[in-house]
Design a protein around this motif. Structure first.
Motif, PDB file in Angstrom:
ATOM      1  N   GLY A 101       0.808  -1.204   0.000  1.00 37.47           N
ATOM      2  CA  GLY A 101       0.000   0.000   0.000  1.00 37.47           C
ATOM      3  C   GLY A 101       0.846   1.259   0.000  1.00 37.47           C
ATOM      4  N   LEU A 102       1.910   1.273   0.787  1.00 35.79           N
ATOM      5  CA  LEU A 102       2.812   2.419   0.807  1.00 35.79           C
ATOM      6  C   LEU A 102       3.517   2.586  -0.532  1.00 35.79           C
ATOM      7  N   ALA A 103       3.971   1.477  -1.095  1.00 37.39           N
ATOM      8  CA  ALA A 103       4.650   1.548  -2.394  1.00 37.39           C
ATOM      9  C   ALA A 103       3.714   2.078  -3.475  1.00 37.39           C
ATOM     10  N   GLN A 104       2.478   1.616  -3.461  1.00 41.84           N
ATOM     11  CA  GLN A 104       1.526   2.034  -4.489  1.00 41.84           C
ATOM     12  C   GLN A 104       1.072   3.470  -4.292  1.00 41.84           C
ATOM     13  N   LEU A 105       1.098   3.965  -3.067  1.00 44.56           N
ATOM     14  CA  LEU A 105       0.791   5.372  -2.832  1.00 44.56           C
ATOM     15  C   LEU A 105       1.695   6.248  -3.690  1.00 44.56           C
ATOM     16  N   VAL A 106       2.962   5.873  -3.775  1.00 47.95           N
ATOM     17  CA  VAL A 106       3.905   6.618  -4.611  1.00 47.95           C
ATOM     18  C   VAL A 106       3.741   6.255  -6.081  1.00 47.95           C
ATOM     19  N   ALA A 107       3.830   4.971  -6.379  1.00 48.00           N
ATOM     20  CA  ALA A 107       3.924   4.539  -7.776  1.00 48.00           C
ATOM     21  C   ALA A 107       2.619   4.695  -8.546  1.00 48.00           C
ATOM     22  N   CYS A 108       1.491   4.646  -7.852  1.00 46.23           N
ATOM     23  CA  CYS A 108       0.200   4.709  -8.536  1.00 46.23           C
ATOM     24  C   CYS A 108      -0.507   6.051  -8.381  1.00 46.23           C
ATOM     25  N   ASP A 109      -0.242   6.774  -7.290  1.00 48.95           N
ATOM     26  CA  ASP A 109      -1.005   7.980  -7.008  1.00 48.95           C
ATOM     27  C   ASP A 109      -0.201   9.273  -7.139  1.00 48.95           C
ATOM     28  N   ILE A 110       1.066   9.283  -6.734  1.00 44.55           N
ATOM     29  CA  ILE A 110       1.867  10.509  -6.852  1.00 44.55           C
ATOM     30  C   ILE A 110       2.568  10.576  -8.202  1.00 44.55           C
ATOM     31  N   HIS A 111       3.371   9.580  -8.485  1.00 48.04           N
ATOM     32  CA  HIS A 111       4.267   9.641  -9.640  1.00 48.04           C
ATOM     33  C   HIS A 111       3.552   9.811 -10.980  1.00 48.04           C
ATOM     34  N   PRO A 112       2.446   9.096 -11.266  1.00 53.52           N
ATOM     35  CA  PRO A 112       1.838   9.238 -12.589  1.00 53.52           C
ATOM     36  C   PRO A 112       1.389  10.665 -12.910  1.00 53.52           C
ATOM     37  N   LEU A 113       1.018  11.437 -11.894  1.00 50.37           N
ATOM     38  CA  LEU A 113       0.569  12.805 -12.120  1.00 50.37           C
ATOM     39  C   LEU A 113       1.728  13.746 -12.412  1.00 50.37           C
ATOM     40  N   ASN A 114       2.946  13.313 -12.096  1.00 56.31           N
ATOM     41  CA  ASN A 114       4.133  14.147 -12.299  1.00 56.31           C
ATOM     42  C   ASN A 114       5.013  13.618 -13.410  1.00 56.31           C
ATOM     43  N   ARG A 133       2.851  24.384 -14.511  1.00 52.79           N
ATOM     44  CA  ARG A 133       3.184  22.955 -14.504  1.00 52.79           C
ATOM     45  C   ARG A 133       3.921  22.584 -13.218  1.00 52.79           C
ATOM     46  N   ASP A 134       4.831  23.437 -12.803  1.00 55.96           N
ATOM     47  CA  ASP A 134       5.566  23.172 -11.567  1.00 55.96           C
ATOM     48  C   ASP A 134       4.634  23.194 -10.363  1.00 55.96           C
ATOM     49  N   GLU A 135       3.671  24.093 -10.382  1.00 57.08           N
ATOM     50  CA  GLU A 135       2.704  24.155  -9.272  1.00 57.08           C
ATOM     51  C   GLU A 135       1.879  22.872  -9.211  1.00 57.08           C
ATOM     52  N   TRP A 136       1.497  22.362 -10.382  1.00 60.76           N
ATOM     53  CA  TRP A 136       0.767  21.089 -10.455  1.00 60.76           C
ATOM     54  C   TRP A 136       1.585  19.971  -9.818  1.00 60.76           C
ATOM     55  N   VAL A 137       2.861  19.875 -10.192  1.00 56.70           N
ATOM     56  CA  VAL A 137       3.729  18.834  -9.658  1.00 56.70           C
ATOM     57  C   VAL A 137       3.823  18.940  -8.142  1.00 56.70           C
ATOM     58  N   ARG A 138       4.099  20.131  -7.659  1.00 59.50           N
ATOM     59  CA  ARG A 138       4.275  20.317  -6.218  1.00 59.50           C
ATOM     60  C   ARG A 138       2.999  19.984  -5.449  1.00 59.50           C
ATOM     61  N   HIS A 139       1.866  20.354  -6.005  1.00 60.29           N
ATOM     62  CA  HIS A 139       0.601  20.078  -5.311  1.00 60.29           C
ATOM     63  C   HIS A 139       0.429  18.587  -5.047  1.00 60.29           C
ATOM     64  N   TRP A 140       0.631  17.775  -6.082  1.00 59.18           N
ATOM     65  CA  TRP A 140       0.375  16.343  -5.924  1.00 59.18           C
ATOM     66  C   TRP A 140       1.453  15.653  -5.112  1.00 59.18           C
ATOM     67  N   ILE A 141       2.688  16.146  -5.187  1.00 61.46           N
ATOM     68  CA  ILE A 141       3.734  15.581  -4.337  1.00 61.46           C
ATOM     69  C   ILE A 141       3.440  15.873  -2.876  1.00 61.46           C
ATOM     70  N   VAL A 142       3.093  17.116  -2.563  1.00 60.51           N
ATOM     71  CA  VAL A 142       2.809  17.491  -1.171  1.00 60.51           C
ATOM     72  C   VAL A 142       1.629  16.707  -0.630  1.00 60.51           C
ATOM     73  N   GLU A 143       0.564  16.609  -1.420  1.00 61.36           N
ATOM     74  CA  GLU A 143      -0.614  15.877  -0.956  1.00 61.36           C
ATOM     75  C   GLU A 143      -0.287  14.410  -0.709  1.00 61.36           C
ATOM     76  N   ARG A 182      12.571  17.341  -4.146  1.00 60.81           N
ATOM     77  CA  ARG A 182      13.617  18.366  -4.073  1.00 60.81           C
ATOM     78  C   ARG A 182      13.873  18.999  -5.433  1.00 60.81           C
ATOM     79  N   ARG A 183      13.747  18.230  -6.499  1.00 66.47           N
ATOM     80  CA  ARG A 183      13.911  18.797  -7.841  1.00 66.47           C
ATOM     81  C   ARG A 183      12.935  19.938  -8.072  1.00 66.47           C
ATOM     82  N   PHE A 184      11.785  19.864  -7.448  1.00 69.44           N
ATOM     83  CA  PHE A 184      10.758  20.887  -7.637  1.00 69.44           C
ATOM     84  C   PHE A 184      10.692  21.861  -6.460  1.00 69.44           C
ATOM     85  N   GLY A 185      11.779  21.928  -5.707  1.00 65.50           N
ATOM     86  CA  GLY A 185      11.906  22.959  -4.700  1.00 65.50           C
ATOM     87  C   GLY A 185      11.233  22.682  -3.377  1.00 65.50           C
TER      88      GLY A 185
END
Length: 222
Positions: A101-114, A133-143, A182-185
């Motif tokens: 579940g933790l792995a899929q939180l990243v691989a299925c929910d965060i990463h595909p949007l970025n 575009r950068d704001e979009w990336v940061r939003h989904w990473i933070v969430e 970190r790449r996105f600040g």
């Protein structure tokens, strides 16, 4: 039977980064086959690579003549073929469910949007400015990472790593995602448990060897 391992990879791909970590944790030697996602319009779109992976994504693992696609599927494949070499999954179904579940939180929910192809679509088809575009990336990473932090911070199953005191599948996914943050600040200090786990991971050779800057296709001075 050919048991050689070859990994189609791009130095900064977080999905390929996950697999490199898993291979390192299991002590499996492999040869990198670089696929530059930006050069020549994206080498993943070349006909010879499309024949390997019609999705035009990295990574792909070649085990002899067998091809395994999708990072989590590759990591699970490594676990099944080499179960005794530094297991990536814990021993019980409940524990494995938590780690997956933790792995899929990243691989299925965060990463595909970025993912690069999403950001390129925004740019090429909708003319979305870089700042948006950068704001979009940061939003989904933070969430996403805020949810990850909540799941591990108070759970007694969390140890030095995401699950217990041995790195595994969830750590393979977490560390590349924090690298992307970190790449996105974004500063990892806002997720103190994740940052602590990351530091424990980065002290290990498997994570150090898998780092983007350590890859043979990384630009000099990166």
């Amino acid at each position: 039977m050919d048991d050689s391992l070859h990994l189609y990879s791009y130095w900064r791909s977080s999905a390929a980064y996950r697999v490199r970590i898993g291979l390192g944790l299991k002590g499996l030697a492999f040869e990198t086959l670089p696929v530059h996602l930006l050069r020549d319009g994206g080498q993943q779109h070349a006909a010879d690579y499309v024949a390997v992976n019609p999705q035009q994504l990295v990574p792909v693992l070649l085990h002899g003549r067998r091809a395994v696609r999708q990072s989590l599927a590759i990591l699970e494949y490594l676990e099944e073929v080499w179960p005794d070499a530094a297991p990536l999954l814990p021993g019980t179904a409940r524990e494995r469910g938590r780690v997956r579940g933790l792995a899929q939180l990243v691989a299925c929910d965060i990463h595909p949007l970025n993912n690069l192809r999403v950001l390129q679509f925004f740019e090429r088809h909708w003319n979305v400015p870089q700042a948006e575009r950068d704001e979009w990336v940061r939003h989904w990473i933070v969430e996403g990472l805020a949810a990850f932090e909540a799941l591990v911070a108070e759970d007694p199953a969390t140890g030095a790593f995401c699950h217990g005191d041995v790195p595994g599948l969830a750590d393979c996914c977490l560390v590349p995602q924090l690298y992307n943050a970190r790449r996105f600040g974004l500063e990892a200090g806002q997720w103190p448990t994740l940052e602590r786990i990351e530091q424990a991971c980065l002290a290990l050779p498997a994570f150090q060897d898998a780092a983007p800057e350590a890859q043979p296709d990384a630009p000099k001075g990166s």
